[in-house]
Design a protein around this motif. Structure first.
Motif, short mmCIF file in Angstrom:
data_model
loop_
_atom_site.label_atom_id
_atom_site.label_comp_id
_atom_site.label_asym_id
_atom_site.label_seq_id
_atom_site.Cartn_x
_atom_site.Cartn_y
_atom_site.Cartn_z
N VAL A 121 0.88 -1.17 0.00
CA VAL A 121 0.00 0.00 0.00
C VAL A 121 0.92 1.22 0.00
O VAL A 121 1.57 1.52 1.01
N ALA B 167 -5.51 -5.09 2.83
CA ALA B 167 -5.17 -3.85 2.13
C ALA B 167 -6.26 -2.78 2.26
O ALA B 167 -5.93 -1.60 2.48
N GLU C 46 -5.65 0.98 3.76
CA GLU C 46 -5.97 2.23 3.07
C GLU C 46 -6.80 3.15 3.95
O GLU C 46 -6.58 4.37 4.00
N THR D 176 -3.52 6.71 -2.26
CA THR D 176 -3.02 5.36 -2.04
C THR D 176 -3.16 4.52 -3.30
O THR D 176 -4.10 4.67 -4.08
N VAL E 168 -2.71 0.30 -4.23
CA VAL E 168 -2.45 -1.06 -3.75
C VAL E 168 -1.87 -1.85 -4.92
O VAL E 168 -2.53 -2.08 -5.93
#
Length: 561
Positions: free
Chosen positions: A331, A521, A525, A551, A553
């Motif tokens: 992340v 994940a 976030e 962000t 991923v």
């Protein structure tokens, strides 16, 4: 709060509970297994640990018990902050030096902090600075209590307390990131280096593609030169009628000649070979992890540095080597346009705050004041923050001054303070150093000296203006560091609440990377977003200026941008 001193040898140490003012609150506990004792207290009480230096004490706890304290007070880092606020930048900051100042004794110089090939002996650095008859735990408690008194006497004690807590939390995160490491694929790294440089040469020789570029540079210049030697390259360009002051990239980009483009490419690849090539990997990547050695507060503005390894300068060309473990994700969170947002929040300028709230600050600024021209708006705002006044930047700065007066008033006041030899402070109190007194010799107000007003007067006046540019940006950059450290501390706490698996593995000014199981994940976030907003509220109060963290991923760092 609990003060902690490890034994000089062995695995034991001593603990002492403390009152909020730093005075002892109970009996001293001797712990034969210090790491286990810390783990027990952390689980039961979650105290704020007080110790001489995180980078000396915490690695031992991580190594022996894997315990990760929630909070600490790092006496060495806090001492550095408080010394800076008192105008004593560069004074020794160790426990021994602080103890000496309390007793009007000569201050011992700080031990040289070890680098990659010069590791300090854990716990010895501060201990050797105390007099032989001084008890380390007594000294630690006394110095901590004195630090609490100095914090309480500051102009904004709540802000300074937050700064000390964030700096100390950053030290915890730095030690953990050094231990956990950034995932690094040797196979991918090999492939990238081979594509960029050719096969790995034997015996440390120059790679094939660098040799080829060096030959092509010589052919373009019409003479034999070493491309690594400015003393040979500059005269070669001069013979072609191309005067250069240096071989820095920004100068070479202005030259319309094949040799300049070739030299730029050579410099880029040579830098990668030297700073992140095969030899670098052998020194810094172990068990599939790049284990950086971060130096918290290594720059006066509060930004971090590293003890070698180049963790803060991973080239984009090599980010493909940063690959998550199977079943995991990276992340990657980046605080875009951080410094302009800091200026908006610090100044309270309503026009700049409105632009910051629109998402792309530069685009909103362009629509408001620069006829929709985003590049010109960016130049104007950077000129305001960095003090550029020449050429187009000077004209655009005049527009900024008319349209965003509060923002310009803040940075220009900081510049005037610096020009006068004064200090400025970040939002939480991090203080700029002062220049040497010789830079500010009184010229009697004569700006038309022998060197002429067009040259900004005397050398002292030019130095003053230069320092003014430094303090102009220091207020912004140091306040950005305040926010970034508060965000890092909040994120570290929130990740712990998610579980043991999400781990911070990288931090660089305004960017973090968390290595996490793929299933977690989304929660990471959310933690990142919440940490950024928490830091905004803690550092800047009720400002309307948002500090969004974008962000991504990804499985590979290169895919995040």
């Amino acid at each position: 709060m609990v003060a902690l001193v490890p034994d000089l040898v062995g695995s034991g140490g001593r603990l002492c509970p403390l009152r909020p003012d730093g005075q002892p609150a109970g009996a001293v506990e001797a712990a034969p297994d210090l790491a286990a004792a810390v783990a027990r207290r952390e689980a039961a009480e979650r105290p704020r640990w007080v110790w001489a230096a995180t980078d000396e004490t915490y690695p031992r706890l991580l190594e022996r018990a894997g315990v990760r304290p929630a909070r600490c007070h790092d006496v060495k880092l806090v001492e550095s902050l408080l010394l800076g606020m008192a105008g004593r930048h560069g004074s020794p900051r160790s426990l021994g030096a602080a103890w000496a100042r309390l007793h009007d004794l000569p201050e011992p110089a700080d031990a040289r902090e070890g680098g990659a090939d010069d590791q300090p002996v854990l716990f010895a650095a501060d201990r050797q600075h105390l007099p032989q008859d001084a008890d380390p735990l007594t000294a630690l408690v006394a110095v901590y209590a004195d630090q609490r008194r100095r914090i309480a006497a500051s102009e904004h004690p709540d802000r300074v307390l937050l700064l000390c807590a964030a700096e100390s939390a950053g030290a915890l995160a730095a030690a953990e990131m050094g231990r956990d490491g950034l995932p690094w694929s040797a196979a991918v790294h090999d492939g990238l280096l081979t594509d960029l440089l050719g096969p790995r040469p034997a015996g440390g020789a120059r790679p094939a593609l660098l040799n080829d570029l060096a030959l092509r540079i010589q052919q373009a210049l019409g003479r034999t030169v070493n491309p690594d030697s400015p003393a040979q390259v500059l005269p070669a360009f001069a013979r072609l009628g191309i005067p250069l002051h240096t071989t820095r990239s920004h100068e070479l980009r202005e030259v319309d000649h094949p040799a300049a483009a070739l030299l730029l490419r050579y410099k880029e690849l040579s830098r990668i070979h030297a700073a992140h090539g095969w030899a670098w990997r052998e020194a810094w990547v172990r068990a599939g992890r790049f284990r950086a050695e971060y130096v918290v507060g290594g720059v006066v503005s509060g930004r971090w540095a590293t003890r070698g390894g180049g963790a803060l300068q991973i080239p984009r060309l090599l980010r493909g080597a940063v690959v998550a473990d199977p079943g995991y994700r990276l992340v990657v969170a980046d605080a875009g346009q951080l410094e302009p947002r800091v200026l908006a929040a610090l100044s309270g300028d309503p026009g700049l705050a409105k632009a910051a709230s629109a998402g792309d600050l530069y685009a909103a600024l362009a629509l408001d004041a620069f006829a929709g021209d985003r590049p010109r708006a960016k130049i104007a705002l950077l000129a305001a923050m960095y003090g550029q006044t020449s050429g187009e930047a000077g004209q655009l700065l005049a527009v900024m001054r008319r349209r965003f007066p509060a923002a310009l008033a803040l940075v220009e006041a900081a510049a005037r303070t610096g020009e006068a030899g004064g200090t400025v402070r970040s939002r939480l109190g991090r203080t700029s150093p002062t220049p040497s007194a010789s830079r500010f010799v009184d010229t009697g107000g004569d700006a038309d000296g022998a060197e002429g007003a067009g040259d900004f007067g005397s050398s002292d006046q030019r130095a003053a203006r230069s320092w003014g540019r430094f303090t102009r940006n220091f207020v912004i950059q140091a306040s950005a560091s305040d926010w970034a450290l508060a965000m890092l501390a909040a994120l570290r706490r929130r990740l712990t609440a998610i579980g043991p698996e999400p781990r911070l593995v990288f931090f660089q000014h305004d960017e973090v990377i968390v290595h996490t199981p793929a299933a977690l994940a989304p929660a990471v976030e959310e933690a990142v977003a919440a940490a950024g907003d928490e830091a905004r509220r803690l550092v800047f109060g009720p400002t309307p200026v948002p500090f969004p963290l974008e962000t991504n991923v990804v499985e590979c760092y290169a895919d995040a941008k």
